[in-house]
Structure formats: structure tokens, C-alpha cells
Write a protein that holds these residues in place. Structure first.
Motif, mmCIF file in Angstrom:
data_model
loop_
_atom_site.group_PDB
_atom_site.id
_atom_site.type_symbol
_atom_site.label_atom_id
_atom_site.label_comp_id
_atom_site.label_asym_id
_atom_site.label_seq_id
_atom_site.Cartn_x
_atom_site.Cartn_y
_atom_site.Cartn_z
ATOM 1 N N GLY A 50 0.828 -1.204 0.000
ATOM 2 C CA GLY A 50 0.000 0.000 0.000
ATOM 3 C C GLY A 50 0.853 1.241 0.000
ATOM 4 O O GLY A 50 2.072 1.189 -0.141
ATOM 5 N N ILE A 51 0.202 2.412 0.185
ATOM 6 C CA ILE A 51 0.910 3.689 0.283
ATOM 7 C C ILE A 51 0.343 4.482 1.444
ATOM 8 O O ILE A 51 -0.779 4.236 1.917
ATOM 9 N N ILE A 52 1.124 5.420 1.924
ATOM 10 C CA ILE A 52 0.676 6.396 2.921
ATOM 11 C C ILE A 52 0.858 7.779 2.322
ATOM 12 O O ILE A 52 1.958 8.118 1.852
ATOM 13 N N VAL A 53 -0.228 8.567 2.326
ATOM 14 C CA VAL A 53 -0.220 9.929 1.797
ATOM 15 C C VAL A 53 -0.173 10.897 2.978
ATOM 16 O O VAL A 53 -0.967 10.781 3.914
ATOM 17 N N ALA A 54 0.764 11.823 2.940
ATOM 18 C CA ALA A 54 0.943 12.795 4.034
ATOM 19 C C ALA A 54 0.556 14.184 3.559
ATOM 20 O O ALA A 54 1.003 14.633 2.497
ATOM 21 N N THR A 55 -0.301 14.895 4.379
ATOM 22 C CA THR A 55 -0.680 16.299 4.144
ATOM 23 C C THR A 55 -0.627 17.041 5.473
ATOM 24 O O THR A 55 -0.354 16.443 6.524
ATOM 25 N N GLU A 56 -0.916 18.346 5.448
ATOM 26 C CA GLU A 56 -0.850 19.166 6.658
ATOM 27 C C GLU A 56 -2.220 19.763 6.977
ATOM 28 O O GLU A 56 -2.968 20.131 6.059
ATOM 29 N N LEU A 57 -2.513 19.860 8.265
ATOM 30 C CA LEU A 57 -3.703 20.555 8.777
ATOM 31 C C LEU A 57 -3.217 21.688 9.680
ATOM 32 O O LEU A 57 -2.511 21.444 10.662
#
Length: 562
Positions: free
Chosen positions: A183-190
Motif C-alpha cells: 500500500g501507500i501512505i499519503v501525508a498532508t498538513e492541517l
């Protein structure tokens, strides 16, 4: 070490290696070399297998890239929607105390779970920010998502200005299993209100469905490829059988024709090319049969003619011989006329021997020689012939029996004739020097050599020594008479026994005739126990080359018993 010696050692190592593997791979190699259908089928299957392998690999790689790219694109879009929705909730909130911020985090959590298609969510406050007592706590949904976030991805999320970061990882399966899934892990910011800081949002997306699809496609391609290869193998085998069937039939028909079956013919094959081959083969067989019949008829007529002429000549020959003896024994004749009568008697005797030899040669030419075999000791046979010829020779004839004491099945009359011819030839050309007759045997054959130290022969003369009526020196006087057919008949007698009669000779070095006979009638090859080149004129290497395997001559003769 010289380069030549190195090459020789490499060749020796290679030969030893080939000898070691020959018992295992030798039959396979010989089968491969001797079977054209096997080579055609094997090469076709190998090429088809390689094409299927490369084609399947290309198709699978293309499908894998397409499915992975589609899944990645969907994951990035899903993460972007969840991030935008969560940030919108944060931006519209006026929470400032700890309780309201906690409620805000719960709202963000619910929004992300509702919008995202994944249940693997991990939100945490970025490291390196000022501590705040009001900052909401980190949260995660789904077991193992926090452990799946690598240090590399964490550092990149804290330092990179990109809106989205992603990384391939191994995600845990649901339940209590310890297995993982790709799988993959997607990283974003809050970004929360001032004083709270920035949080990293990690969403994990499983590629299990993509992996299952690829497994199914791979299995389908493998099954399809194997089934295709089996069908192709059957088709090639059937085509090879149909293609080589006329060739095998031609080989079988030619074999039967060669073995004496004059009625062997090829059938029509239903193809214009092979039908032309069948017609040409049958025409050739008809022509050969006609020619063989003509030759058989001519052979019978020749043998009958020779027999009739010999018979008709014997009566006047006997009469003339009797008259010559009467004249020779007469006391009233002058010495000159008595001498003439004596010479005429000798020539009449030689003429009678010539008639006998011509009859024998005609039997061999007609292929109607029958062997009357019986167990015979070659040592005793040779000694008897030497004892008879010794009084006629000025040379000392020595017999050296190194072996061959056991009796073997031979025709003693014909072998005696061979020995008599060889020893007589040595007496004729031995120049009065010693003659050595050697006998020996091994597990496969017995041999007799007759060595003289006379004038010898050149290579050109050696090539013709067994020709009929040929003499190395026509002007040379014959000591024992002879007809010029002795060595030719000797070779025919040897080949009738399945043996070999060969000769070595050199000018002024004498000659060495060797007779080799197999011990068993069913032996096609055998090793002569005596060297052809004499030991006194050859070194050890030449002897090992000359003492080699002999091919048994094949003659269409009948062999009788005692």
C-alpha cells in the motif's frame, strides 16, 4: 610455462570433463544429434516458450503499471478531498480553549473518516513546535497505521513545502494476522489556529485489490501460456510426424532394398512433392533390380564359363603333363630337350595352380563361398605350414607364439592358405634374411604377423599389393612359383572370416603382414593384439597409433559348420 603447454593442459582438462559427463549427457547428446524431428520440436517449443515468457512479462508489467498508477491517483485525490474538508472545518471554527479545540479535533476526525475511503488515519502534531496545553491530542484509526509511517516520510512532511507526499509501505492486515499488504501512505498538513500549530495527516491506502488483480492476471496468463504451449507442441509433433513419415518410409524402403528385398517400394503420399520422390525412388528401385538381375545372370554365366573352361582345360593339361613327364623321364632324349621338357612340366604345374586360383576368385566374385569351420589352434596350424615351407627357403623362419593357443572357429584350409601365401611372399622378397612369424591374442581377437627384412615396398606399392596379378618388380624371378593371385585370395579369405589383412612396409626395411581375426562371429569391431608397425622401426607412440580398433569387413557369404 609456455603458452602451447597451457593450451595442451586446457584441452586435456576439457577432455577429462567431457569423459566424466558423457555417461549422463552422452545419450541425450547423441539422441539430439541423430533426430531431426526432436531438434525441430524442441527448437519450436523453446522459441514459443521464450516468446510467451517475454510477451506475458510485458503484458503483466504494463497492467501492473496501469493499475498502480490508477490506484495512486485515486488515493491522492481521496487524500486531497479529506484534507480540504478537514481544513475547511478548522478554518470555519472559532475554538480557542482546550475544550472547544478538542471538540474541533473530533469534528475533523469525523469529517476525514466520512470523506476518505480509507480507515487507516493518523493525525499528529508536528515535532519542533512550541508546547501548548490547549493543543488537541493526536489520534489514529486502524491498527498499525502509526507504525507504518517511516522516519523518512515524517522528516519529509516536516521540511517539504509540497502539498502532498506519499510513500510505498507495507500495511498491516485487519484482525490478528501478522501478515502485511502492499500500500501507500499519503501525508498532508492541517493548520490549526495560532498557538496550536500544524498537524500532519497520514492516510494509508491498501493495494490489496490491485495485488489480487495482478495475481489473477498472472495466473490466467500462466495457464493460458501453458495450454498454448501444449497445443503448439501437439501441433508441431503432428506436423513433424506427417512431414517426416515419407522420409522414414523412404529410409525403410531403401534399407529393405539394400538388404536384398528387390520388391521394396514406396507408396504414394498424397502430396505432389513426396509423390515425385516416391515415383523417382520406385523408378530407381526398378532400375537397380533390373541391373542386379542382369549382373546376377552375368555372374552365373561367368562362373559357369570359368568352371567349364577350367574343366575343359584340365583334360588336355593332364595329357600334356603326362607327356612332359614321359619325356622328362626318357633316357634317350638329349640333355637340352630333357631340360625343355622339365621346364614345360614346371609351367604346366603353375598353369594348373592358376586355374585353381581363378576358380577360387570366381567363387568370391559370385558371393558363393562357404566356410567349413571347426575349432582350430592357430599355433599348431602356423607351425605345420612353416615346417612345410622351411625346406624351400634359404631364410630361417622363426615362430613366436605369444598367445592364440586356444582353439577358435575358423576354416583351417583357408587360414592355412593365408599363412602359406604370407610366408611364401616373405621367402620370395626376404633376400635370405630371417623371417619372424608372431602370434598373439586378446579378449576380442587373434593375430598373426609375418615379418621379413627384405627389399620392402614404397607407399604406392603398398596400396596395390593386394591387387590381382600385380607384382612390385615384374622382372623379379619367382622362387616358389605363384600365380599373382595369392595375396588377393588371402585378403578375400580373411574378410570371409570377418577379419582384416593389412600390411606395413618401407623401402630396404622389409615388410610386415598382419592377419587379425575376431574371436566371435558377432563382433563388428575388435582390437588387434599385435602392432602393424614393427617395434624395431617405430617408437612407442607410433605403436599405440598403429595398434588400434579395426572395423570388421562385411561380406555376403554363407558360413557352414563342421
Amino acid at each position: 610455462m609456455p603458452a602451447r603447454e597451457k593450451r595442451r593442459r586446457r584441452r586435456l582438462r576439457k577432455l577429462r570433463f567431457l569423459r566424466r559427463i558423457d555417461p549422463v549427457f552422452g545419450p541425450i547428446r547423441r539422441r539430439w544429434q541423430n533426430s531431426l524431428p526432436l531438434r525441430v520440436i524442441t527448437m519450436t517449443v523453446v522459441i514459443a516458450s521464450l516468446l510467451t515468457l517475454f510477451g506475458g512479462t510485458f503484458i503483466l508489467s504494463s497492467v501492473r503499471e496501469d493499475l498502480t498508477a490508477s490506484k495512486l491517483e485515486n488515493a491522492l485525490e481521496d487524500s486531497a478531498r479529506a484534507t480540504v474538508a478537514a481544513q475547511r472545518i478548522i478554518d470555519s471554527s472559532d475554538a480557542s480553549d482546550r475544550s472547544s479545540l478538542s471538540s474541533l479535533m473530533l469534528s475533523v476526525r469525523s469529517a476525514i473518516r466520512d470523506i476518505s475511503s480509507s480507515s487507516l488515519i493518523y493525525v499528529r502534531r508536528q515535532a519542533g513546535q512550541a508546547a501548548s496545553q490547549d493543543a488537541p491530542l493526536d489520534f489514529r484509526t486502524g491498527a498499525g497505521v502509526m507504525e507504518a509511517v517511516t522516519t523518512e516520510l515524517s522528516n519529509a512532511a516536516a521540511t517539504s513545502d509540497a502539498e502532498q507526499l506519499w510513500q510505498y509501505v507495507e500495511l498491516p492486515t485487519s484482525g490478528f494476522d501478522t501478515d502485511t499488504l502492499p500500500g501507500i501512505i499519503v501525508a498532508t498538513e492541517l493548520v490549526f489556529p495560532a498557538g496550536i500549530g500544524t498537524y500532519d495527516l497520514f492516510i494509508g491506502y491498501s493495494f490489496a485489490e490491485t495485488d489480487d488483480s495482478l495475481t489473477f492476471i498472472t495466473r490466467t496468463l500462466v495457464v493460458t501460456g501453458v495450454f498454448t504451449l501444449i497445443i503448439l507442441l501437439l501441433l508441431v509433433w503432428y506436423a513433424a510426424v506427417q512431414l517426416f513419415a515419407p522420409i522414414r518410409e523412404a529410409a525403410e524402403a531403401s534399407k529393405r532394398l539394400a538388404s536384398g528385398d528387390a520388391k521394396a517400394r514406396m507408396e504414394q503420399q498424397g502430396d505432389f512433392a513426396f509423390d515425385a520422390l516416391s515415383n523417382n525412388f520406385n523408378t530407381m528401385a526398378d532400375t537397380l533390380s533390373a541391373r542386379i538381375s542382369e549382373l546376377d545372370t552375368l555372374s552365373v554365366m561367368q562362373q559357369r564359363f570359368v568352371s567349364d573352361v577350367s574343366h575343359e582345360l584340365r583334360t588336355p593339361l593332364t595329357t600334356i603333363r603326362l607327356a612332359s613327364e614321359v619325356l622328362t623321364n626318357s633316357e634317350n632324349l638329349p640333355p637340352v630337350e630333357k631340360r625343355a621338357a622339365s621346364v614345360m612340366g614346371e609351367q604346366l604345374t603353375r598353369f594348373g595352380m592358376l586355374l585353381d586360383d581363378l576358380l577360387e576368385i570366381s567363387r568370391y566374385d559370385a558371393g558363393r563361398v562357404q566356410l567349413d569351420t571347426e575349432p582350430t589352434s592357430l599355433v599348431q596350424l602356423v607351425q605345420e605350414q612353416v615346417e612345410q615351407l622351411q625346406p624351400l627357403s634359404q631364410s630361417i623362419i622363426e615362430v613366436r607364439p605369444l598367445g592364440a593357443y586356444n582353439a577358435i572357429e575358423i576354416d583351417p584350409r583357408r587360414i592355412s592358405r593365408i599363412v602359406r601365401n604370407l610366408v611364401g611372399n616373405a621367402i620370395e622378397h626376404g633376400e635370405g634374411r630371417p623371417i619372424i612369424v608372431t602370434l598373439d591374442s586378446n579378449s576380442s581377437a587373434v593375430a598373426i604377423t609375418v615379418r621379413d627384412y627384405g627389399i620392402g615396398m614404397t607407399e604406392a606399392q603398398v596400396d596395390r599389393v593386394f591387387d590381382r596379378f600385380w607384382r612390385a618388380d615384374p622382372s623379379r624371378k619367382r622362387t616358389l612359383g605363384g600365380t599373382g593371385l595369392g595375396l588377393a585370395i588371402a585378403r578375400e579369405d580373411a574378410e570371409a572370416h570377418g577379419g582384416v589383412l593389412d600390411v606395413w612396409s618401407a623401402p630396404d626395411a622389409g615388410a610386415n603382414f598382419r592377419l587379425t581375426l575376431p574371436k566371435n562371429d558377432n563382433q563388428d569391431t575388435f582390437l588387434s593384439p599385435l602392432p602393424l608397425t614393427p617395434a624395431d622401426v617405430a617408437d612407442a607412440a607410433t605403436q599405440s597409433e598403429q595398434t588400434g580398433w579395426l572395423d570388421r569387413p562385411r561380406r555376403w557369404l554363407s558360413k557352414g559348420g563342421r
